[in-house]
Design an enzyme around this catalytic site. Sequence first.
Site, mmCIF file in Angstrom:
data_model
loop_
_atom_site.group_PDB
_atom_site.id
_atom_site.type_symbol
_atom_site.label_atom_id
_atom_site.label_comp_id
_atom_site.label_asym_id
_atom_site.label_seq_id
_atom_site.Cartn_x
_atom_site.Cartn_y
_atom_site.Cartn_z
ATOM 1 N N TYR A 158 0.853 -1.312 -0.007
ATOM 2 C CA TYR A 158 0.010 -0.033 -0.071
ATOM 3 C C TYR A 158 1.145 1.320 -0.046
ATOM 4 O O TYR A 158 1.643 1.424 0.947
ATOM 5 C CB TYR A 158 -1.004 -0.080 1.186
ATOM 6 C CG TYR A 158 -1.988 1.111 1.357
ATOM 7 C CD1 TYR A 158 -2.859 1.215 0.228
ATOM 8 C CD2 TYR A 158 -2.031 1.714 2.390
ATOM 9 C CE1 TYR A 158 -3.861 2.409 0.684
ATOM 10 C CE2 TYR A 158 -2.892 2.976 2.645
ATOM 11 C CZ TYR A 158 -3.801 2.910 1.559
ATOM 12 O OH TYR A 158 -4.662 4.064 1.791
ATOM 13 N N TYR B 105 -11.838 -5.351 6.721
ATOM 14 C CA TYR B 105 -10.377 -4.926 7.160
ATOM 15 C C TYR B 105 -10.873 -3.974 8.224
ATOM 16 O O TYR B 105 -10.161 -3.906 9.440
ATOM 17 C CB TYR B 105 -9.560 -4.353 6.144
ATOM 18 C CG TYR B 105 -8.249 -3.835 6.710
ATOM 19 C CD1 TYR B 105 -7.252 -4.407 6.965
ATOM 20 C CD2 TYR B 105 -8.150 -2.185 6.772
ATOM 21 C CE1 TYR B 105 -6.040 -3.910 7.614
ATOM 22 C CE2 TYR B 105 -7.246 -1.646 7.491
ATOM 23 C CZ TYR B 105 -6.104 -2.605 7.518
ATOM 24 O OH TYR B 105 -5.069 -1.920 8.218
ATOM 25 N N HIS B 106 -11.282 -2.861 7.920
ATOM 26 C CA HIS B 106 -11.628 -1.649 8.710
ATOM 27 C C HIS B 106 -12.451 -1.924 9.968
ATOM 28 O O HIS B 106 -12.316 -1.050 10.975
ATOM 29 C CB HIS B 106 -11.969 -0.518 7.958
ATOM 30 C CG HIS B 106 -11.059 -0.114 6.813
ATOM 31 N ND1 HIS B 106 -11.425 -0.806 5.892
ATOM 32 C CD2 HIS B 106 -9.969 0.547 6.568
ATOM 33 C CE1 HIS B 106 -10.760 -0.491 4.530
ATOM 34 N NE2 HIS B 106 -9.810 0.567 5.298
ATOM 35 N N LYS C 81 -12.305 15.585 15.671
ATOM 36 C CA LYS C 81 -11.121 15.488 14.801
ATOM 37 C C LYS C 81 -10.905 16.470 13.747
ATOM 38 O O LYS C 81 -11.782 16.583 12.672
ATOM 39 C CB LYS C 81 -11.271 14.024 14.086
ATOM 40 C CG LYS C 81 -11.180 12.937 15.087
ATOM 41 C CD LYS C 81 -11.147 11.685 14.363
ATOM 42 C CE LYS C 81 -10.211 11.143 13.496
ATOM 43 N NZ LYS C 81 -8.897 11.114 13.843
ATOM 44 N N ASP D 25 -9.009 13.163 8.321
ATOM 45 C CA ASP D 25 -8.968 11.720 8.759
ATOM 46 C C ASP D 25 -10.258 11.245 9.476
ATOM 47 O O ASP D 25 -10.575 12.005 10.376
ATOM 48 C CB ASP D 25 -7.718 11.976 9.696
ATOM 49 C CG ASP D 25 -7.465 10.636 10.671
ATOM 50 O OD1 ASP D 25 -7.838 9.478 10.046
ATOM 51 O OD2 ASP D 25 -7.014 10.489 11.746
ATOM 52 N N HIS E 204 -10.580 8.469 10.885
ATOM 53 C CA HIS E 204 -10.246 7.224 11.863
ATOM 54 C C HIS E 204 -10.544 7.520 13.331
ATOM 55 O O HIS E 204 -9.821 8.312 13.947
ATOM 56 C CB HIS E 204 -8.746 6.497 11.618
ATOM 57 C CG HIS E 204 -8.492 6.035 10.305
ATOM 58 N ND1 HIS E 204 -8.179 6.847 9.464
ATOM 59 C CD2 HIS E 204 -8.685 4.577 9.996
ATOM 60 C CE1 HIS E 204 -7.733 5.817 8.241
ATOM 61 N NE2 HIS E 204 -8.189 4.535 8.655
#
Lengths: 664, 324
Positions: free
Chosen positions: A21, A175-176, A536, A540, A542
């Site tokens: 990646y 995945y996440h 945040k 981003d 996350h």
Amino acid sequence: MSETPAHRLPERDRPWMMRTYAGHSTAKASNELFRGNLAKGQTGLSIAFDLPTQTGYDPDHALAHGEVGKVGVPIPHKGEMHTLLDGIPLDDMNTSMTINATAAFLLSLYIVTAEDNGIDRAKLQGTTQNDIIKEFLARGTYAFPPGPSMRLIADMVAFTVTEVPKWNPINICSYHLQEAGATPVQEIAYAMSNAIAVLDAARERVPQEQMGTVFSRISFFVNAGVRFIEEHAKLRAMSILWEELGRERYGVMDPKHLRFRYGVQVNSLGLTEAQPENNVQRIVLEALAVTLGRNARARAVQLPAWNEALGLPRPWDQQWSLRIQQVLAYETDMLEYPDIFEGSVVMDGLVGEMLEGARAEMAIVAEHGGAVEAVPYMKAALVDSHRERWRRIEAGDQVVVGMNKFEETSPSPLVDEEGGIMTVDPAVEAQQRNAVQAWRAGRDQAAVDAALERLRAVALDESQNIMPASIEAARAGVTVGEWSQALRDAFGEYRGPTGVGEATAAEIGPDLEEVREEVARVGEALGRTVKILVGKPGLDGHSNGAEQIAVRARDVGMDVVYEGIRLTPQQIARSALDEGVHVIGLSILSGSHKELIPAVMEELKAAGVDVPVVVGGIIPEADVAPLKAVGVAGVYTPKDFDMNRIMRDIVGLVADRGGVPAPA
Amino acid sequence: MIETPSSTGRGAQLGARLRDRDLSAAPATLNLVESRTPADLRETADLLHELSPAKLGGEAPGHVIGVTGPPGAGKSTLLSALVRAWRERGRTVAVLAVDPSSKRSGGSLLGDRARIDFDPSDRGLFIRSTAAGERLGGLAPATRAAAQALAPAFDVVVIETVGVGQSETDVADVADTVAVIVQPGSGDALQFIKSGIMETPDVLVVTKADLGKIALSARRDLSAALRSLGARDTQVISVSSVPPPTGIDDLVDAFDAHRAALDLPVRRLAARRAAALADFAVEYGERGIRAVGGRRAALKLLGEQDPTLDVPALVATLEQKVPA
């Protein structure tokens, strides 16, 4: 000729596809990186786009500030895509693009670039991630509301199945979900439910006789944690469920179409900042989870770098991870045998447990009306799981070597003066800002306006497919920001659920009780309950860390204004002022803290808000002092896993600032 | 000599600024009215005194609107659209969003702010989220005071609360206009109205009008139920916040129409008396209520006072009846 015995393969299997990646700074720098990686034996590309590209903003947009070229490469238009792919044979390459909300446009740029180079779109191979539900659940780079987002995905499925037949238009990402705290059962159940939502939407746009082909083009992108036996069982369970789903729900009969295909990036959540070299063995073990058993082996693997919890990996760090794959594939004997777990009582038992759990969880999602409707439910369940994981680590029930056990360490020679990571040149952003403005000035504006006009019309007419108009726009030189704005105009803006409101309260341990008493005491002295703003800045998405901080702050008795993701410094300052908070907690994982935190501090000053600010995220050691110099009161990184300690610090800061004396 | 700020208290100063419609006084005002220290309570009394009908020369011009409904009905999305519509009409807006507190920790997650789109440079919009605390009925202790303090300065003051049942009663005591938000297919609201648990709202809003038929039939059922109760004045409005939003302008008009038809001094006076009794009850408990001869007697006593008095002044008249 002698017969091959049952415990051997007639010939050694071909290795899985190996990717890294990668992408950062500029298209030119990333192109060099790609070529270098391919020269080192990488067999496919995996493009990391920066957050503005992922969320549909050009480099000169206010929200892009600090994020340009940080976690990936900025590709706002076809000119940059040409530079990025220069010299790479697209008819021969298998390219994975981690792109979701803006996937239709980035695929359009890819197609236009190939066609400009005389390559037929039918020859293109690869995948666009394109899984929007997990963006709402875990990753946060969505741009449009759920309904229109699902339509864009269905459009891409319907378009590629005939026009770009070797392309996987979507890979369903569990995945996440694991990164957001999902248990293996949740990972399976939510991924499958998500696939159902996509396939149901696609079914309305393609004829039934094409459903087998459509089904076969859906691949998965999974995660694998360090409990690698269980993780392998998870993948076997997924392949059983997938086949069942194809047969029973979509009437797919061809065994080739029913095969469960997945790529993988192994776990980053479990990688530690403390004694980071230990991450290498974690990564190896996680890779085993997805390669060891032939019946559920990954088609494509990309491994994180050992220093991900410290910052952005350097080319050498990524090479190390590629070499792990190569050692597994070429030095070990794992590719010489049939499935080594066939007939294993343990494996069959684990698979059975997971199937049972996943079916039950899928039923709950179905009761909510499917994955799209169940996003708030799933989000809250993930926040809960993550909280439980954190609690186990804090309590020492889950051992993390080097972090909550065996903490004694000698200094690491791997971490050099620059912190053992790569930093993006801050000049990149200004350069990209100018570049996109020059691009806009140099286009045939009439063609651009016409393309955008048509795009808006198609967006508003659900019976039309978005892809032809997007390709036309890409060819006319439209930028990702313009494409996204046209769609935002048609579909509306959207903010996803935060999941924190529904999160279960923490169990009360003596540690938590002590902090809670202190919070109550300070609140009483101040006259108001201690109030914290958690948010945040930047693009981003996350939000897992910020959510956990928000939930714990509530659990120790604070009033928490949870602001969510994608905030400008000005918004944060305004909210802090209006809400009358006593303290502010900000989280950044994208590496943009050096730009965004000082900007927030300035805005706070301009708004007349004088309260302590603490920052959490992936902050390299070298950046801590400069942050403190602009007035940040505390910096927390992944090694600070004891949240009660963080809460104690925070309430201490509030007491100091408010002139509350220490308890007698 | 220049008068130093300390010569008049913080409360009185803030009151004077709000009377001059200085919107930048809002954050500090909320910090003050939310505070429970004895000194701040005195300042709050001064603040409200500055903003009493006597000082203002009449009722505060702002329109206080209560917006309530069950979780998931689409309140915050609707509010986002409403705020935009008001701002487009040039009206200034204060939103007081009240969220429930955790019974276990006393803490709370105030998540609604994240759901209202706002332009950080817009000085005509103020959003404050508050935890309901231990107060029953869904209103934060300071919310009444905040609404009274902001109504002289802002054109619209919205109080947003969660829930169906108890909280409307509280909101009705402080708001000029009460809107209940329901989503189609939820029979709860209907049941609550029929059984009398919920007071009849001034405006009933059915969200998710984009759901078409279901929304239409929900609207029909609600209208029928209201008619059968004889509540002919309640308007039922369908809205959709999904782009393109629909019904928002109708809703704004419905609020305006209700306010125009309202006998404002009567409603505000009733609100102040109810607030005074509630604040008194928080401070002195049931024992205090008994000391003034019960709720009815208390309200009667309040009813005999000057109608231009502010809430703290009314509370003081009750306090005089409590034996030391």
